[in-house]
Design a protein around this motif. Structure first.
Motif, mmCIF file in Angstrom:
data_model
loop_
_atom_site.group_PDB
_atom_site.id
_atom_site.type_symbol
_atom_site.label_atom_id
_atom_site.label_comp_id
_atom_site.label_asym_id
_atom_site.label_seq_id
_atom_site.Cartn_x
_atom_site.Cartn_y
_atom_site.Cartn_z
ATOM 1 N N ALA A 71 -14.973 5.187 0.068
ATOM 2 C CA ALA A 71 -15.323 5.515 -1.316
ATOM 3 C C ALA A 71 -15.057 4.336 -2.241
ATOM 4 C CB ALA A 71 -14.540 6.747 -1.781
ATOM 5 N N THR A 72 -13.954 3.620 -2.014
ATOM 6 C CA THR A 72 -13.644 2.449 -2.834
ATOM 7 C C THR A 72 -14.703 1.374 -2.645
ATOM 8 O OG1 THR A 72 -11.298 2.942 -2.593
ATOM 9 C CG2 THR A 72 -11.870 0.731 -3.338
ATOM 10 N N LYS A 73 -15.076 1.122 -1.400
ATOM 11 C CA LYS A 73 -16.116 0.123 -1.119
ATOM 12 C C LYS A 73 -17.449 0.545 -1.726
ATOM 13 C CE LYS A 73 -14.111 -1.667 3.142
ATOM 14 N NZ LYS A 73 -14.259 -1.758 4.604
ATOM 15 N N HIS A 74 -17.754 1.845 -1.637
ATOM 16 C CA HIS A 74 -19.015 2.340 -2.180
ATOM 17 C C HIS A 74 -19.074 2.168 -3.698
ATOM 18 C CE1 HIS A 74 -21.954 5.388 -3.541
ATOM 19 N NE2 HIS A 74 -22.633 4.917 -2.517
ATOM 20 N N LYS A 75 -17.977 2.493 -4.380
ATOM 21 C CA LYS A 75 -17.930 2.324 -5.843
ATOM 22 C C LYS A 75 -18.162 0.858 -6.210
ATOM 23 C CE LYS A 75 -16.901 6.156 -8.116
ATOM 24 N NZ LYS A 75 -17.605 6.690 -9.244
ATOM 25 N N ALA A 76 -17.537 -0.062 -5.468
ATOM 26 C CA ALA A 76 -17.710 -1.489 -5.750
ATOM 27 C C ALA A 76 -19.160 -1.917 -5.548
ATOM 28 C CB ALA A 76 -16.785 -2.307 -4.859
ATOM 29 N N LYS A 77 -19.791 -1.403 -4.491
ATOM 30 C CA LYS A 77 -21.202 -1.741 -4.242
ATOM 31 C C LYS A 77 -22.088 -1.209 -5.358
ATOM 32 C CE LYS A 77 -21.003 -1.821 0.783
ATOM 33 N NZ LYS A 77 -21.415 -1.134 2.017
ATOM 34 N N VAL A 78 -21.815 0.021 -5.799
ATOM 35 C CA VAL A 78 -22.620 0.610 -6.878
ATOM 36 C C VAL A 78 -22.501 -0.243 -8.142
ATOM 37 C CG1 VAL A 78 -22.771 2.596 -8.424
ATOM 38 C CG2 VAL A 78 -22.594 2.953 -5.967
ATOM 39 N N GLU A 79 -21.294 -0.664 -8.454
ATOM 40 C CA GLU A 79 -21.081 -1.489 -9.646
ATOM 41 C C GLU A 79 -21.813 -2.823 -9.522
ATOM 42 O OE1 GLU A 79 -19.729 -0.555 -12.504
ATOM 43 O OE2 GLU A 79 -19.474 1.410 -11.578
ATOM 44 N N SER A 80 -21.769 -3.440 -8.350
ATOM 45 C CA SER A 80 -22.450 -4.725 -8.184
ATOM 46 C C SER A 80 -23.964 -4.554 -8.292
ATOM 47 C CB SER A 80 -22.072 -5.387 -6.857
ATOM 48 O OG SER A 80 -22.609 -4.679 -5.773
ATOM 49 N N PHE A 81 -24.492 -3.440 -7.769
ATOM 50 C CA PHE A 81 -25.919 -3.184 -7.900
ATOM 51 C C PHE A 81 -26.305 -2.931 -9.355
ATOM 52 C CE2 PHE A 81 -25.998 -2.072 -3.262
ATOM 53 C CZ PHE A 81 -26.909 -3.059 -2.905
ATOM 54 N N LYS A 82 -25.435 -2.244 -10.101
ATOM 55 C CA LYS A 82 -25.715 -2.030 -11.532
ATOM 56 C C LYS A 82 -25.773 -3.353 -12.273
ATOM 57 C CE LYS A 82 -23.868 2.622 -12.206
ATOM 58 N NZ LYS A 82 -22.810 3.434 -12.829
ATOM 59 N N GLU A 83 -24.834 -4.253 -11.962
ATOM 60 C CA GLU A 83 -24.824 -5.565 -12.600
ATOM 61 C C GLU A 83 -26.088 -6.351 -12.264
ATOM 62 O OE1 GLU A 83 -21.246 -7.557 -11.443
ATOM 63 O OE2 GLU A 83 -19.953 -6.074 -12.427
ATOM 64 N N MET A 84 -26.490 -6.290 -10.989
ATOM 65 C CA MET A 84 -27.715 -6.989 -10.589
ATOM 66 C C MET A 84 -28.929 -6.412 -11.309
ATOM 67 S SD MET A 84 -27.252 -7.596 -6.500
ATOM 68 C CE MET A 84 -28.843 -8.384 -6.313
ATOM 69 N N LYS A 85 -28.948 -5.101 -11.476
ATOM 70 C CA LYS A 85 -30.076 -4.453 -12.136
ATOM 71 C C LYS A 85 -30.127 -4.842 -13.616
ATOM 72 C CE LYS A 85 -32.356 -0.010 -12.553
ATOM 73 N NZ LYS A 85 -32.315 1.416 -12.260
ATOM 74 N N GLU A 86 -28.945 -4.917 -14.265
ATOM 75 C CA GLU A 86 -28.901 -5.317 -15.669
ATOM 76 C C GLU A 86 -29.382 -6.753 -15.848
ATOM 77 O OE1 GLU A 86 -24.904 -4.626 -16.886
ATOM 78 O OE2 GLU A 86 -25.141 -2.450 -16.986
ATOM 79 N N LYS A 87 -29.040 -7.611 -14.905
ATOM 80 C CA LYS A 87 -29.471 -9.009 -14.969
ATOM 81 C C LYS A 87 -30.903 -9.179 -14.474
ATOM 82 C CE LYS A 87 -24.838 -10.809 -14.153
ATOM 83 N NZ LYS A 87 -23.976 -11.539 -13.209
ATOM 84 N N GLU A 88 -31.477 -8.090 -13.976
ATOM 85 C CA GLU A 88 -32.831 -8.083 -13.422
ATOM 86 C C GLU A 88 -32.964 -9.074 -12.275
ATOM 87 O OE1 GLU A 88 -35.758 -8.407 -16.477
ATOM 88 O OE2 GLU A 88 -34.948 -6.724 -17.599
ATOM 89 N N GLU A 89 -31.935 -9.120 -11.449
ATOM 90 C CA GLU A 89 -31.950 -9.954 -10.255
ATOM 91 C C GLU A 89 -32.245 -9.093 -9.044
ATOM 92 O OE1 GLU A 89 -28.162 -11.767 -9.879
ATOM 93 O OE2 GLU A 89 -28.398 -13.017 -11.659
ATOM 94 N N LYS A 90 -32.925 -9.692 -8.096
ATOM 95 C CA LYS A 90 -33.162 -9.002 -6.843
ATOM 96 C C LYS A 90 -32.587 -9.853 -5.723
ATOM 97 C CE LYS A 90 -37.183 -6.352 -8.128
ATOM 98 N NZ LYS A 90 -38.522 -5.943 -7.753
ATOM 99 N N PRO A 91 -31.969 -9.194 -4.726
ATOM 100 C CA PRO A 91 -31.397 -9.978 -3.630
ATOM 101 C C PRO A 91 -32.489 -10.655 -2.803
ATOM 102 C CG PRO A 91 -31.190 -7.629 -3.199
ATOM 103 C CD PRO A 91 -31.740 -7.776 -4.571
ATOM 104 N N THR A 92 -32.152 -11.813 -2.270
ATOM 105 C CA THR A 92 -33.092 -12.532 -1.424
ATOM 106 C C THR A 92 -33.172 -11.837 -0.069
ATOM 107 O OG1 THR A 92 -31.382 -13.971 -0.523
ATOM 108 C CG2 THR A 92 -32.502 -14.712 -2.542
ATOM 109 N N VAL A 93 -34.089 -12.287 0.745
ATOM 110 C CA VAL A 93 -34.257 -11.714 2.072
ATOM 111 C C VAL A 93 -32.978 -11.899 2.888
ATOM 112 C CG1 VAL A 93 -35.566 -11.869 4.235
ATOM 113 C CG2 VAL A 93 -36.740 -12.062 2.041
#
Length: 155
Positions: free
Chosen positions: A81-103
Motif C-alpha cells: 500500500a505504501t509503494k502504491h501510494k507513492a506510485k500514484v503520487e508520482s503519476f499525478k505529478e507526471m500528469k500535472e507536468k503533462e509528461e509521458k514515460p518513454t518506452v
C-alpha cells in the motif's frame, strides 16, 4: 367478429409495446458511476495502514487466516500500500507536468511491477497453507481478469 378480433390485437400490441422496459445497461447507469466515483475518492483518502488493514481483514475472512498469518500478511499489505501510494503520487505529478514515460521507462516500470508480484507470490506461498494459497491465487486471477476486461472495454 372481425372488429372484436382487430380491437383485441390492437390492445395486445399496444400493451406489450408499453410494457417494454429500457435496456438493462442504461437503467441507473449514472447513479452507479457516481457511487463508484464517490467510493474511489473516499478510498484515495485512506492511509496505507488503513488500506492494508482492510485488505488483510478481507483476506482473513476469505481464507480463514490464523493470527500469525494475519500479522505476516498485514506487513506485506502495508508495504504494498505504501509503494502504491507513492506510485500514484508520482503519476499525478507526471500528469500535472503533462509528461509521458518513454518506452524504456514503461518497460522498467512493468518489469519492476512483475518482479514485485513474483516476490509477493513467493511470500504468500510461504505464509499460507496449500488450500489457502490456491484460493488466494484464484482470487488474484479473478481480480486481474476483471481489470483486464475493463481495460479492454475502454479501448
Amino acid at each position: 367478429m372481425k372488429k372484436t378480433l382487430s380491437l383485441l390485437l390492437l390492445v395486445f400490441i399496444v400493451g406489450t409495446t408499453f410494457a417494454q422496459d429500457r435496456p438493462r445497461e442504461k437503467r441507473g447507469d449514472q447513479d452507479r458511476k457516481e457511487r463508484r466515483e464517490d467510493f474511489r475518492k473516499a478510498y484515495a483518502n485512506l492511509t496505507p495502514d488503513q488500506i492494508a488493514t482492510l485488505k488483510t481483514k478481507k483476506m482473513a475472512l476469505a481464507l480463514d487466516l490464523t493470527d500469525a498469518q494475519q500479522k505476516d500478511i498485514l506487513a506485506i499489505n502495508k508495504d504494498l500500500a505504501t509503494k502504491h501510494k507513492a506510485k500514484v503520487e508520482s503519476f499525478k505529478e507526471m500528469k500535472e507536468k503533462e509528461e509521458k514515460p518513454t518506452v524504456e521507462e514503461r518497460f522498467e516500470m512493468k518489469n519492476a511491477m512483475l518482479d514485485e508480484q513474483l516476490a509477493v507470490q513467493t511470500k504468500m506461498k510461504n505464509i499460507l497453507d496449500e488450500d489457502q494459497y490456491k484460493m488466494w491465487k484464484r482470487s488474484q486471477h479473478k481480480k486481474h481478469g476483471k481489470r483486464d476486461h475493463r481495460m479492454a472495454a475502454r479501448k
